[in-house]
Design a protein around this motif. Sequence first.
Motif, PDB file in Angstrom:
ATOM      1  N   UNK A 126      -2.648   0.101   7.692  1.00 40.13           N
ATOM      2  CA  UNK A 126      -1.530   0.043   6.748  1.00 40.13           C
ATOM      3  C   UNK A 126      -0.958  -1.384   6.726  1.00 40.13           C
ATOM      4  N   UNK A 127      -0.679  -1.882   5.538  1.00 43.26           N
ATOM      5  CA  UNK A 127      -0.274  -3.299   5.432  1.00 43.26           C
ATOM      6  C   UNK A 127       1.030  -3.605   6.159  1.00 43.26           C
TER       7      UNK A 127
ATOM      8  N   UNK B 189       8.493   4.659   9.024  1.00 41.63           N
ATOM      9  CA  UNK B 189       8.011   5.576   7.992  1.00 41.63           C
ATOM     10  C   UNK B 189       8.687   6.930   8.185  1.00 41.63           C
TER      11      UNK B 189
ATOM     12  N   UNK C  95      -2.310   8.386   6.677  1.00 43.48           N
ATOM     13  CA  UNK C  95      -2.529   7.195   7.508  1.00 43.48           C
ATOM     14  C   UNK C  95      -3.883   7.223   8.243  1.00 43.48           C
TER      15      UNK C  95
ATOM     16  N   UNK D  57       0.383   7.532  -5.829  1.00 37.04           N
ATOM     17  CA  UNK D  57      -0.794   8.410  -5.837  1.00 37.04           C
ATOM     18  C   UNK D  57      -0.386   9.826  -5.432  1.00 37.04           C
ATOM     19  N   UNK D  58       0.432   9.902  -4.403  1.00 34.86           N
ATOM     20  CA  UNK D  58       0.808  11.229  -3.915  1.00 34.86           C
ATOM     21  C   UNK D  58       1.714  11.955  -4.906  1.00 34.86           C
TER      22      UNK D  58
ATOM     23  N   UNK E   2       9.218   4.178   3.370  1.00 37.88           N
ATOM     24  CA  UNK E   2       9.348   3.053   4.281  1.00 37.88           C
ATOM     25  C   UNK E   2      10.831   2.679   4.296  1.00 37.88           C
TER      26      UNK E   2
ATOM     27  N   UNK F  26       4.854   9.051   2.241  1.00 32.67           N
ATOM     28  CA  UNK F  26       5.836   8.533   3.200  1.00 32.67           C
ATOM     29  C   UNK F  26       6.794   7.526   2.571  1.00 32.67           C
TER      30      UNK F  26
ATOM     31  N   UNK G  81      -5.639   9.804   1.853  1.00 32.31           N
ATOM     32  CA  UNK G  81      -4.310   9.496   1.317  1.00 32.31           C
ATOM     33  C   UNK G  81      -3.256   9.431   2.410  1.00 32.31           C
TER      34      UNK G  81
ATOM     35  N   UNK H 283       0.588   4.331  -2.335  1.00 33.70           N
ATOM     36  CA  UNK H 283       0.355   5.644  -1.720  1.00 33.70           C
ATOM     37  C   UNK H 283       1.348   6.663  -2.279  1.00 33.70           C
TER      38      UNK H 283
ATOM     39  N   UNK I 228       0.817  -1.206   0.000  1.00 33.12           N
ATOM     40  CA  UNK I 228       0.000   0.000   0.000  1.00 33.12           C
ATOM     41  C   UNK I 228       0.859   1.267   0.000  1.00 33.12           C
ATOM     42  N   UNK I 229       2.048   1.162   0.676  1.00 31.79           N
ATOM     43  CA  UNK I 229       2.888   2.351   0.773  1.00 31.79           C
ATOM     44  C   UNK I 229       3.373   2.807  -0.600  1.00 31.79           C
TER      45      UNK I 229
END
Lengths: 215, 215
Positions: B68-69, A192, B104, A8-9, A202, A200, B102, A5, A1-2
Motif C-alpha cells: 500500500x502506498x 486505516x 490489503x 472501486x469498492x 485513511x 478503508x 481489493x 480502492x 491507492x486508497x
Amino acid sequence: MTKALNSILTILLITLLSFTYCTGYSALEDKRIIEEYKRYLRTTNHALVARKLVHQADWAAVGSISTNEKITDFPMVNIISVDDSGENGESTGHIRFLLTDLDFTGPDWQHNNKVTFLFTDDQNLNCKKRGEDPMEPTCSRTILSGKVKQLDKNAAEYNDLVATFAKRHPAAKKWIKAHSFYLCELEIENIFVLDFYGGPHDIPVADYYKAKLKL
Amino acid sequence: MTKALNSILTILLITLLSFTYCTGYSALEDKRIIEEYKRYLRTTNHALVARKLVHQADWAAVGSISTNEKITDFPMVNIISVDDSGENGESTGHIRFLLTDLDFTGPDWQHNNKVTFLFTDDQNLNCKKRGEDPMEPTCSRTILSGKVKQLDKNAAEYNDLVATFAKRHPAAKKWIKAHSFYLCELEIENIFVLDFYGGPHDIPVADYYKAKLKL
C-alpha cells in the motif's frame, strides 16, 4: 491507492446491490441497505471508530519485520498487551505497551522500526455476538502503523505511566520487576479504518487524537 | 536463535522463581510452580496446542509486507477469516481462507509471498475468562509463517472446499459471488508455539499435521 480502492469498492457495492436485486433479495432490502449506506457516509466519524476500537482493546496483533533466524524478513505477528488509558481510565489514543528484547517484537523494531497494530471489534466477540463474520467490512477494524518509541525510564512520569498501564494489566508489575521489559508508545504515522462497505478510510493522525470518546 | 532464546528464558524462569522467593512468595508456591513447569515439559504436545488454537479460530491476524502506498514495506496486519475443517467439521490443520485483490493482503502476497498467521487463545476470550493477561506466556498462541497458495478454481475439489469453508463462514457465499475472492491455503514453513514460561517452541510442520486433535 486508497482513494482508488475506495472508488472501486464503492462501485463494487453498487454492483453488489444490483446483483442482489437480480438474485432474489427484495428491492425493499436493497433500498434499506442503500439508505443505511448513505446514513453511514453522512454520520460516521471514522476517527472516533478507531479511538473506540483502541480503547476497548486489551491487546493488539502487532506486525514487525522479523529478525528471527527461522523467518528472517517475514512479517512477524505477535500479541502485545496495550492500553491507551489516562490516569483516570479515560481514552487518550496514546497506545502504550511493554516490550522485552527476549520476545519477537523487541529485536525486530530495533532492527527495522516499522510496526503495525491491528484492532478488530471481534477481539471482544462483538461481531460474533451480532452474527457478523469477522471479515465482513461491518465488523469494524483499525490498522495503525508507525514507529515504536521507547519511553525514557529516567523521565519523571515513567513510573506513573507504568502504574497506569498496570491498572488494566496487573501482570505488568511482575514483568517490569523480573524481566527486562520497557514501556513504549506507538508513534502513529498512518491509520486505516474499515467499518462498512466501501473500502478503508485513511484517517489523519490529528483527527484521531482530536476525537472525543465519551464512555 | 530459538534454542538460545529458550535457554535464556529457562534461566530467566529460574531467576524469576529465585526472585519471587526473595520478595515474599512462599517456598511452597515456588515448589508448586516448578512442579507444574516440570509436568508441562513432560506432558505438553506443542503441535497439538497449535492444532487446537487453529481449529477453534474463526479468524487470524495475518501479516504481510505492505504494498500500500501509504505504508510501503511496513508490515501489514489484516483480519482474515479462516477455517481448517474437513468435510465433517474435523480438524485438518490445513488453514484455508478467501482473499481478494481489493483488500490489503491480496496485492501484498502477490508481490512478496511471505505471510504470518497469529492465533491466540484470547480471540475467544479464554485467557480473559481465566483471569490471565493476554501477553502472559500461559495465554497460549501459535504463529505460523509460510506462503499463500492460491487454489485452482478449475480443480474438481475447489467448489467442495469453498462449500466446506462456507459452513463456518456463511458470508463467504456472498463474497464468492459478488467480489473477486479466491480460496487459498497457507503453505506452512515455520510454526512457533508459546504456551507456558520458558520461551517459544519451534514445531516441525510434519508433527503439526500428524497431531490428532480429538474434539
